[in-house]
Motif scaffolding. Structure first.
Motif, PDB file in Angstrom:
ATOM      1  N   HIS A  16       0.131  -0.252  -2.361  1.00 47.47           N
ATOM      2  CA  HIS A  16      -1.021   0.122  -3.166  1.00 47.47           C
ATOM      3  C   HIS A  16      -2.129   0.623  -2.249  1.00 47.47           C
ATOM      4  O   HIS A  16      -2.197   0.283  -1.077  1.00 47.47           O
ATOM      5  CB  HIS A  16      -1.609  -1.059  -3.955  1.00 47.47           C
ATOM      6  CG  HIS A  16      -0.651  -2.139  -4.281  1.00 47.47           C
ATOM      7  ND1 HIS A  16       0.149  -2.082  -5.377  1.00 47.47           N
ATOM      8  CD2 HIS A  16      -0.355  -3.296  -3.655  1.00 47.47           C
ATOM      9  CE1 HIS A  16       0.889  -3.170  -5.420  1.00 47.47           C
ATOM     10  NE2 HIS A  16       0.608  -3.913  -4.390  1.00 47.47           N
ATOM     11  N   MET A  23       4.375  -2.381 -13.395  1.00 50.68           N
ATOM     12  CA  MET A  23       3.404  -2.798 -12.380  1.00 50.68           C
ATOM     13  C   MET A  23       3.100  -4.287 -12.475  1.00 50.68           C
ATOM     14  O   MET A  23       3.002  -4.974 -11.451  1.00 50.68           O
ATOM     15  CB  MET A  23       2.103  -1.991 -12.517  1.00 50.68           C
ATOM     16  CG  MET A  23       2.211  -0.570 -12.054  1.00 50.68           C
ATOM     17  SD  MET A  23       0.632   0.265 -12.242  1.00 50.68           S
ATOM     18  CE  MET A  23       1.146   1.778 -13.002  1.00 50.68           C
ATOM     19  N   THR A  47       3.966  -7.080  -9.634  1.00 48.78           N
ATOM     20  CA  THR A  47       2.871  -7.877  -9.091  1.00 48.78           C
ATOM     21  C   THR A  47       3.169  -9.367  -9.224  1.00 48.78           C
ATOM     22  O   THR A  47       2.830 -10.156  -8.340  1.00 48.78           O
ATOM     23  CB  THR A  47       1.545  -7.517  -9.789  1.00 48.78           C
ATOM     24  OG1 THR A  47       1.346  -6.101  -9.711  1.00 48.78           O
ATOM     25  CG2 THR A  47       0.362  -8.194  -9.129  1.00 48.78           C
ATOM     26  N   SER A  82      -3.894  -6.547 -14.403  1.00 51.84           N
ATOM     27  CA  SER A  82      -2.712  -5.855 -14.893  1.00 51.84           C
ATOM     28  C   SER A  82      -2.310  -6.328 -16.287  1.00 51.84           C
ATOM     29  O   SER A  82      -1.941  -5.521 -17.143  1.00 51.84           O
ATOM     30  CB  SER A  82      -1.568  -6.063 -13.910  1.00 51.84           C
ATOM     31  OG  SER A  82      -0.478  -5.279 -14.251  1.00 51.84           O
ATOM     32  N   SER A 122       3.691  -0.408  -6.646  1.00 51.64           N
ATOM     33  CA  SER A 122       3.647  -1.852  -6.845  1.00 51.64           C
ATOM     34  C   SER A 122       4.914  -2.507  -6.320  1.00 51.64           C
ATOM     35  O   SER A 122       4.864  -3.576  -5.714  1.00 51.64           O
ATOM     36  CB  SER A 122       3.490  -2.193  -8.330  1.00 51.64           C
ATOM     37  OG  SER A 122       2.208  -1.863  -8.773  1.00 51.64           O
TER      38      SER A 122
END
Length: 176
Positions: free
Chosen positions: A75, A148, A152, A106, A70
Motif C-alpha cells: 500500500h 481489500m 487486511t 475498510s 492489499s
C-alpha cells in the motif's frame, strides 16, 4: 497438508484469477484506445461511446489493483512513525494497531459499497450513450473492497502471530 496451507492455496487461486482478469483488462484498455484513434484519425469515423465503455474496465482495474496491493502489502503509506520506532516489539504493536485501523476503515467502506451495490442492483441504471447497465462498473467497488478487507484481516492475523511467536511463523509459512 495443514489448514493454513489449504487457505494459502485458496488465496493463491483467487490471486491467479484476479491476475488474469487484471492482465486481460490491461490489454483491453490500450486496444480500445488504439481502435478509437484508428477510427477517428485514420478512417475519419469516430466511434461514439468508446470512452464510456472504457470506464468499466478502468474501474475494475483500479479496484483490483487496490486489492492486489492489499494482498502484497504494498500500500501507499507515509511511514514517518516507523523511522522513530526502534524496538522490534514496539514496531510489531504499531503494525497491529495500523492493521486494526485499516480494518475498521475498510469495513466501513465495504458497508457503504454494499449499500451502493444494492442500490445499483435495484435501480439498474444505464450509461448515457451506449446503454450498458452501470451495475457492471459499480459492482467493482464492492468486490474490490471485500477483497481489500479480507487481505487486511489476513495481514492483521500475520502481525498478531509474529507478535506472539516471533519469527517462527515466517519460517512455517515458507514450508507450504
Amino acid at each position: 497438508m495443514t489448514q493454513d496451507c489449504k487457505k494459502k492455496n485458496l488465496f493463491s487461486i483467487l490471486m491467479n484469477i484476479q491476475g488474469y482478469v487484471s492482465a486481460f483488462l490491461m490489454i483491453l484498455l490500450p486496444c480500445m484506445v488504439f481502435f478509437q484513434v484508428l477510427l477517428r484519425y485514420v478512417f475519419k469515423a469516430p466511434l461514439m461511446g468508446i470512452e464510456e465503455l472504457m470506464l468499466f474496465p478502468t474501474i475494475w482495474l483500479y479496484m483490483l489493483g487496490g486489492a492486489n496491493a492489499s494482498y502484497e502489502r504494498e500500500h501507499i503509506s507515509c511511514g514517518i512513525l516507523t523511522l522513530y520506532i526502534k524496538k522490534e516489539k514496539s514496531m510489531q504493536i504499531f503494525n497491529i494497531a495500523k492493521a486494526l485501523i485499516s480494518i475498521l476503515v475498510s469495513l466501513w467502506l465495504t458497508y457503504w459499497s454494499y449499500w451502493y451495490f444494492a442500490y445499483s442492483l435495484k435501480m439498474w441504471k444505464y450509461s448515457d450513450l451506449v446503454g450498458v447497465p452501470m451495475f457492471f462498473g459499480e459492482s467493482a467497488l464492492l468486490v474490490g473492497l471485500v477483497l481489500m478487507t479480507l487481505f487486511t484481516v489476513l495481514e492483521l492475523r500475520d502481525y498478531i502471530n509474529i507478535f506472539r511467536n516471533g519469527n517462527k511463523n515466517k519460517e512455517e509459512a515458507k514450508e507450504c
